[in-house]
Write a protein that holds these residues in place. Structure first.
Motif, mmCIF file in Angstrom:
data_model
loop_
_atom_site.group_PDB
_atom_site.id
_atom_site.type_symbol
_atom_site.label_atom_id
_atom_site.label_comp_id
_atom_site.label_asym_id
_atom_site.label_seq_id
_atom_site.Cartn_x
_atom_site.Cartn_y
_atom_site.Cartn_z
ATOM 1 N N ASP A 43 0.903 -1.074 -0.035
ATOM 2 C CA ASP A 43 -0.073 0.094 0.015
ATOM 3 C C ASP A 43 0.927 1.320 0.257
ATOM 4 O O ASP A 43 0.540 2.289 -0.567
ATOM 5 N N LEU A 44 2.006 1.162 0.579
ATOM 6 C CA LEU A 44 2.869 2.336 0.782
ATOM 7 C C LEU A 44 3.830 2.473 -0.524
ATOM 8 O O LEU A 44 4.677 3.451 -0.680
ATOM 9 N N GLY A 45 3.845 1.298 -1.326
ATOM 10 C CA GLY A 45 4.708 1.497 -2.346
ATOM 11 C C GLY A 45 6.272 1.173 -2.213
ATOM 12 O O GLY A 45 7.111 1.537 -2.799
ATOM 13 N N VAL A 46 6.473 0.195 -1.038
ATOM 14 C CA VAL A 46 7.821 0.023 -0.798
ATOM 15 C C VAL A 46 8.004 -1.581 -0.708
ATOM 16 O O VAL A 46 6.877 -2.580 -0.574
ATOM 17 N N SER A 47 9.026 -2.114 -0.510
ATOM 18 C CA SER A 47 9.449 -3.551 -0.525
ATOM 19 C C SER A 47 9.110 -3.996 1.100
ATOM 20 O O SER A 47 9.415 -3.080 1.987
ATOM 21 N N PRO A 48 8.574 -5.068 1.384
ATOM 22 C CA PRO A 48 8.203 -5.542 2.708
ATOM 23 C C PRO A 48 9.298 -5.823 3.490
ATOM 24 O O PRO A 48 9.577 -6.014 4.608
ATOM 25 N N ASP A 49 10.503 -5.837 2.766
ATOM 26 C CA ASP A 49 11.907 -6.524 3.386
ATOM 27 C C ASP A 49 12.476 -5.200 4.330
ATOM 28 O O ASP A 49 12.534 -3.917 4.119
ATOM 29 N N GLY A 50 13.007 -5.611 5.474
ATOM 30 C CA GLY A 50 13.726 -4.902 6.445
ATOM 31 C C GLY A 50 14.185 -5.422 7.519
ATOM 32 O O GLY A 50 13.690 -6.317 7.936
ATOM 33 N N THR A 51 15.375 -4.916 8.347
ATOM 34 C CA THR A 51 15.829 -5.568 9.278
ATOM 35 C C THR A 51 16.208 -4.488 10.272
ATOM 36 O O THR A 51 16.267 -3.131 9.894
ATOM 37 N N GLY A 52 16.596 -4.759 11.710
ATOM 38 C CA GLY A 52 17.122 -4.009 12.497
ATOM 39 C C GLY A 52 15.967 -3.387 13.294
ATOM 40 O O GLY A 52 14.632 -3.736 13.418
ATOM 41 N N SER A 53 16.149 -2.209 14.032
ATOM 42 C CA SER A 53 15.315 -1.388 14.690
ATOM 43 C C SER A 53 13.965 -0.783 13.989
ATOM 44 O O SER A 53 14.244 -0.273 12.848
ATOM 45 N N HIS A 54 12.939 -0.917 14.756
ATOM 46 C CA HIS A 54 11.908 -0.055 14.167
ATOM 47 C C HIS A 54 11.835 1.177 14.129
ATOM 48 O O HIS A 54 11.289 2.289 13.524
ATOM 49 N N ARG A 55 12.861 1.812 15.291
ATOM 50 C CA ARG A 55 13.329 3.280 15.629
ATOM 51 C C ARG A 55 11.664 3.687 15.936
ATOM 52 O O ARG A 55 11.588 4.925 15.293
ATOM 53 N N LEU A 56 10.851 3.362 16.705
ATOM 54 C CA LEU A 56 9.807 3.740 17.303
ATOM 55 C C LEU A 56 9.541 3.373 18.623
ATOM 56 O O LEU A 56 9.841 2.108 18.582
ATOM 57 N N ALA A 57 9.089 4.277 19.392
ATOM 58 C CA ALA A 57 8.572 3.998 20.739
ATOM 59 C C ALA A 57 7.099 4.431 21.041
ATOM 60 O O ALA A 57 7.042 5.496 20.460
ATOM 61 N N ILE A 58 6.423 3.651 21.271
ATOM 62 C CA ILE A 58 4.995 3.961 21.860
ATOM 63 C C ILE A 58 4.722 4.268 23.309
ATOM 64 O O ILE A 58 4.931 3.291 24.032
ATOM 65 N N GLY A 59 4.543 5.240 23.520
ATOM 66 C CA GLY A 59 4.090 5.615 24.974
ATOM 67 C C GLY A 59 2.886 5.454 25.204
ATOM 68 O O GLY A 59 1.793 6.056 24.777
#
Length: 208
Positions: A169-185
């Motif tokens: 839907d976003l137009g990107v490859s689903p592949d990815g590794t490492g940190s999400h670089r996201l914190a949900i408070g």
């Protein structure tokens, strides 16, 4: 009912990131940033979606994001469900700006009606069950495709989508590794969900 109180993006340059979000979307207190060099590659597994009232608002916000340094991933276009576009911020986070309206009823106001944190997950049913157990209340559920939780008093709503479908839907490859670089408070934290997204107690998530 548990809810999201804040969303913090881990970025290399917090000052630049904060300037971008203020310039691009007019976001100030809704999204926090903090310094991090956590390694990450490819798709981080989430998007932040801004819901607006009309196509003119989509165009205005997408255009200002690109002017502020964002990379267009999908140009704003009409679809079966409405009108929207996708950009990637300089810090790497992907943003979607959308409306269910297909025609303008007035000029752009740049008013954001809703911010939705959309997590790409491996198993919708398992993740839905996990979050319900953490105290989040279901608002919408479409089988194993999409789940949305009720918004609490905070500025951000949580939704779940299959990771591969979200990437498409976003137009990107689903592949990815490492940190999400996201914190949900949130009021439910701290914990880490089934896909590695970290929640923290809202009071511990501080902007720098």
């Amino acid at each position: 009912m548990a809810s999201i109180e804040s969303v913090t993006l881990d970025v290399a340059d917090p000052t630049a990131a904060q300037h971008f979000y203020t310039s691009a979307f007019g976001l100030d207190t809704q999204i926090r940033v903090r310094a991090s060099e956590a390694p990450t590659t490819g798709f981080r597994g989430f998007t932040l979606a801004l819901t607006v009232s009309r196509p003119a608002d989509v165009d205005s916000l997408v255009d200002s994001a690109v002017e502020a340094g964002a990379t267009p991933l999908k140009p704003a276009t009409k679809s079966l469900w409405g009108y929207g576009g996708v950009v990637q911020a300089p810090d790497g986070a992907i943003w979607k700006v959308a409306t269910s309206a297909k025609k303008d009823t007035g000029p752009a106001t740049r008013k954001i009606d809703e911010i939705v944190l959309l997590l790409g997950v491996a198993d919708i049913a398992a993740s839905k069950r996990f979050y319900v157990e953490q105290g989040l209340a279901l608002a919408k559920s479409f089988g194993r495709m999409y789940v949305e939780f009720a918004a609490g008093p905070g500025p951000v709503k949580l939704a779940l989508y299959r990771r591969r479908a979200l990437a498409k839907d976003l137009g990107v490859s689903p592949d990815g590794t490492g940190s999400h670089r996201l914190a949900i408070g949130g009021t439910a934290g701290p914990f880490t969900d089934l896909d590695g997204f970290a929640w923290e107690a809202a009071s511990t998530v501080l902007a720098h």
